[in-house]
Design a protein around this motif. Structure first.
Motif, PDB file in Angstrom:
ATOM      1  N   THR A 166       0.840  -1.187   0.000  1.00  0.00           N
ATOM      2  CA  THR A 166       0.000   0.000   0.000  1.00  0.00           C
ATOM      3  C   THR A 166       0.878   1.241   0.000  1.00  0.00           C
ATOM      4  O   THR A 166       0.584   2.226  -0.654  1.00  0.00           O
ATOM      5  N   HIS A 167       1.979   1.176   0.747  1.00  0.00           N
ATOM      6  CA  HIS A 167       2.952   2.259   0.806  1.00  0.00           C
ATOM      7  C   HIS A 167       4.293   1.692   0.369  1.00  0.00           C
ATOM      8  O   HIS A 167       4.609   0.537   0.622  1.00  0.00           O
ATOM      9  N   GLN A 168       5.110   2.502  -0.262  1.00  0.00           N
ATOM     10  CA  GLN A 168       6.402   2.049  -0.754  1.00  0.00           C
ATOM     11  C   GLN A 168       7.520   2.274   0.250  1.00  0.00           C
ATOM     12  O   GLN A 168       8.683   2.053  -0.056  1.00  0.00           O
ATOM     13  N   THR A 169       7.203   2.694   1.454  1.00  0.00           N
ATOM     14  CA  THR A 169       8.204   3.006   2.460  1.00  0.00           C
ATOM     15  C   THR A 169       7.628   2.774   3.850  1.00  0.00           C
ATOM     16  O   THR A 169       6.412   2.762   4.027  1.00  0.00           O
ATOM     17  N   PHE A 170       8.503   2.577   4.825  1.00  0.00           N
ATOM     18  CA  PHE A 170       8.059   2.448   6.214  1.00  0.00           C
ATOM     19  C   PHE A 170       7.978   3.799   6.909  1.00  0.00           C
ATOM     20  O   PHE A 170       7.244   3.957   7.863  1.00  0.00           O
ATOM     21  N   LEU A 171       8.792   4.759   6.458  1.00  0.00           N
ATOM     22  CA  LEU A 171       8.784   6.056   7.121  1.00  0.00           C
ATOM     23  C   LEU A 171       9.115   7.169   6.143  1.00  0.00           C
ATOM     24  O   LEU A 171       9.806   6.958   5.151  1.00  0.00           O
ATOM     25  N   THR A 172       8.595   8.343   6.450  1.00  0.00           N
ATOM     26  CA  THR A 172       8.976   9.555   5.734  1.00  0.00           C
ATOM     27  C   THR A 172       9.265  10.642   6.752  1.00  0.00           C
ATOM     28  O   THR A 172       8.676  10.670   7.841  1.00  0.00           O
ATOM     29  N   VAL A 173      10.193  11.517   6.399  1.00  0.00           N
ATOM     30  CA  VAL A 173      10.424  12.754   7.138  1.00  0.00           C
ATOM     31  C   VAL A 173       9.843  13.850   6.266  1.00  0.00           C
ATOM     32  O   VAL A 173      10.178  13.951   5.078  1.00  0.00           O
ATOM     33  N   GLU A 174       8.946  14.649   6.840  1.00  0.00           N
ATOM     34  CA  GLU A 174       8.232  15.656   6.063  1.00  0.00           C
ATOM     35  C   GLU A 174       8.425  17.047   6.650  1.00  0.00           C
ATOM     36  O   GLU A 174       8.447  17.208   7.877  1.00  0.00           O
ATOM     37  N   PHE A 230       4.399   4.037   8.219  1.00  0.00           N
ATOM     38  CA  PHE A 230       3.459   3.273   7.412  1.00  0.00           C
ATOM     39  C   PHE A 230       3.693   1.792   7.651  1.00  0.00           C
ATOM     40  O   PHE A 230       4.833   1.326   7.600  1.00  0.00           O
ATOM     41  N   GLY A 231       2.632   1.058   7.905  1.00  0.00           N
ATOM     42  CA  GLY A 231       2.782  -0.373   8.139  1.00  0.00           C
ATOM     43  C   GLY A 231       1.528  -1.141   7.806  1.00  0.00           C
ATOM     44  O   GLY A 231       0.546  -0.589   7.300  1.00  0.00           O
ATOM     45  N   HIS A 232       1.586  -2.437   8.097  1.00  0.00           N
ATOM     46  CA  HIS A 232       0.463  -3.343   7.871  1.00  0.00           C
ATOM     47  C   HIS A 232       0.277  -4.219   9.098  1.00  0.00           C
ATOM     48  O   HIS A 232       1.226  -4.844   9.570  1.00  0.00           O
ATOM     49  N   ASN A 233      -0.948  -4.261   9.574  1.00  0.00           N
ATOM     50  CA  ASN A 233      -1.306  -5.037  10.749  1.00  0.00           C
ATOM     51  C   ASN A 233      -1.996  -6.323  10.299  1.00  0.00           C
ATOM     52  O   ASN A 233      -2.855  -6.303   9.426  1.00  0.00           O
ATOM     53  N   ARG A 234      -1.597  -7.420  10.910  1.00  0.00           N
ATOM     54  CA  ARG A 234      -2.212  -8.710  10.585  1.00  0.00           C
ATOM     55  C   ARG A 234      -3.237  -9.055  11.655  1.00  0.00           C
ATOM     56  O   ARG A 234      -2.905  -9.196  12.827  1.00  0.00           O
ATOM     57  N   LYS A 235      -4.479  -9.176  11.238  1.00  0.00           N
ATOM     58  CA  LYS A 235      -5.563  -9.567  12.134  1.00  0.00           C
ATOM     59  C   LYS A 235      -5.801 -11.058  11.952  1.00  0.00           C
ATOM     60  O   LYS A 235      -6.150 -11.500  10.857  1.00  0.00           O
ATOM     61  N   GLN A 236      -5.602 -11.816  13.014  1.00  0.00           N
ATOM     62  CA  GLN A 236      -5.742 -13.279  12.938  1.00  0.00           C
ATOM     63  C   GLN A 236      -6.922 -13.710  13.793  1.00  0.00           C
ATOM     64  O   GLN A 236      -7.024 -13.342  14.959  1.00  0.00           O
ATOM     65  N   ASP A 237      -7.801 -14.482  13.188  1.00  0.00           N
ATOM     66  CA  ASP A 237      -8.921 -15.084  13.894  1.00  0.00           C
ATOM     67  C   ASP A 237      -8.801 -16.590  13.688  1.00  0.00           C
ATOM     68  O   ASP A 237      -8.501 -17.048  12.588  1.00  0.00           O
ATOM     69  N   ILE A 238      -9.035 -17.358  14.722  1.00  0.00           N
ATOM     70  CA  ILE A 238      -8.858 -18.805  14.657  1.00  0.00           C
ATOM     71  C   ILE A 238      -9.705 -19.440  13.556  1.00  0.00           C
ATOM     72  O   ILE A 238      -9.268 -20.337  12.862  1.00  0.00           O
ATOM     73  N   GLY A 269       0.882   6.331  11.059  1.00  0.00           N
ATOM     74  CA  GLY A 269       0.936   7.164  12.246  1.00  0.00           C
ATOM     75  C   GLY A 269       1.796   8.383  11.966  1.00  0.00           C
ATOM     76  O   GLY A 269       2.668   8.357  11.094  1.00  0.00           O
ATOM     77  N   THR A 270       1.550   9.446  12.717  1.00  0.00           N
ATOM     78  CA  THR A 270       2.288  10.694  12.526  1.00  0.00           C
ATOM     79  C   THR A 270       2.807  11.176  13.876  1.00  0.00           C
ATOM     80  O   THR A 270       2.067  11.189  14.859  1.00  0.00           O
ATOM     81  N   SER A 271       4.071  11.567  13.899  1.00  0.00           N
ATOM     82  CA  SER A 271       4.673  12.079  15.131  1.00  0.00           C
ATOM     83  C   SER A 271       4.175  13.495  15.408  1.00  0.00           C
ATOM     84  O   SER A 271       3.648  14.166  14.516  1.00  0.00           O
ATOM     85  N   PRO A 272       4.386  13.961  16.633  1.00  0.00           N
ATOM     86  CA  PRO A 272       4.203  15.385  16.872  1.00  0.00           C
ATOM     87  C   PRO A 272       5.202  16.175  16.019  1.00  0.00           C
ATOM     88  O   PRO A 272       6.246  15.646  15.625  1.00  0.00           O
ATOM     89  N   THR A 273       4.907  17.414  15.740  1.00  0.00           N
ATOM     90  CA  THR A 273       5.832  18.226  14.969  1.00  0.00           C
ATOM     91  C   THR A 273       7.026  18.635  15.829  1.00  0.00           C
ATOM     92  O   THR A 273       6.936  18.668  17.064  1.00  0.00           O
TER      93      THR A 273
END
Length: 112
Positions: free
Chosen positions: A21-29, A83-91, A102-106
């Motif tokens: 979905t995203h081509q990177t794990f982090l960006t500095v903006e 940017f990441g991906h969460n795995r939701k596992q149900d039995i 997620g975004t850090s404080p400025t």
């Protein structure tokens, strides 16, 4: 010479391998006041950034991001995005992988 460090509640980076979905794990903006928008100045492919994933207990983990601010960084307001991906596992169901960010404080970079 300063280092900005941000810690996010994270997810295993392997979850992102097949779900680009995203081509990177982090960006500095950097905030651009003239256009009132954020401009990416570097990402996890830059030498100045570091990404560390720390596996925790009970499926919880943290992602630590660092930006080693280069001497060439322009003064201004910055933030770090994750940017990441969460795995939701149900039995009883197949795993579902969901993207998140997620975004850090400025923070401010100033010349000395």
């Amino acid at each position: 010479g300063e280092v900005v460090e941000v810690i996010f509640v994270g997810a295993n980076p392997k979850n992102s391998a097949q779900n680009q979905t995203h081509q990177t794990f982090l960006t500095v903006e950097k905030y651009e006041a003239t256009s009132t928008s954020w401009r990416t100045v570097c990402n996890d492919a830059c030498w100045e950034t570091r990404f560390y994933w720390h596996k925790g207990l009970l499926g919880l983990s943290n992602a630590t991001m660092e930006w080693h601010i280069p001497d060439t960084a322009q003064p201004g307001i910055y933030r770090i995005r994750y940017f990441g991906h969460n795995r939701k596992q149900d039995i009883l169901k197949p795993a579902v992988i969901l993207s998140f960010e997620g975004t850090s404080p400025t923070f401010e970079v100033v010349t000395t």
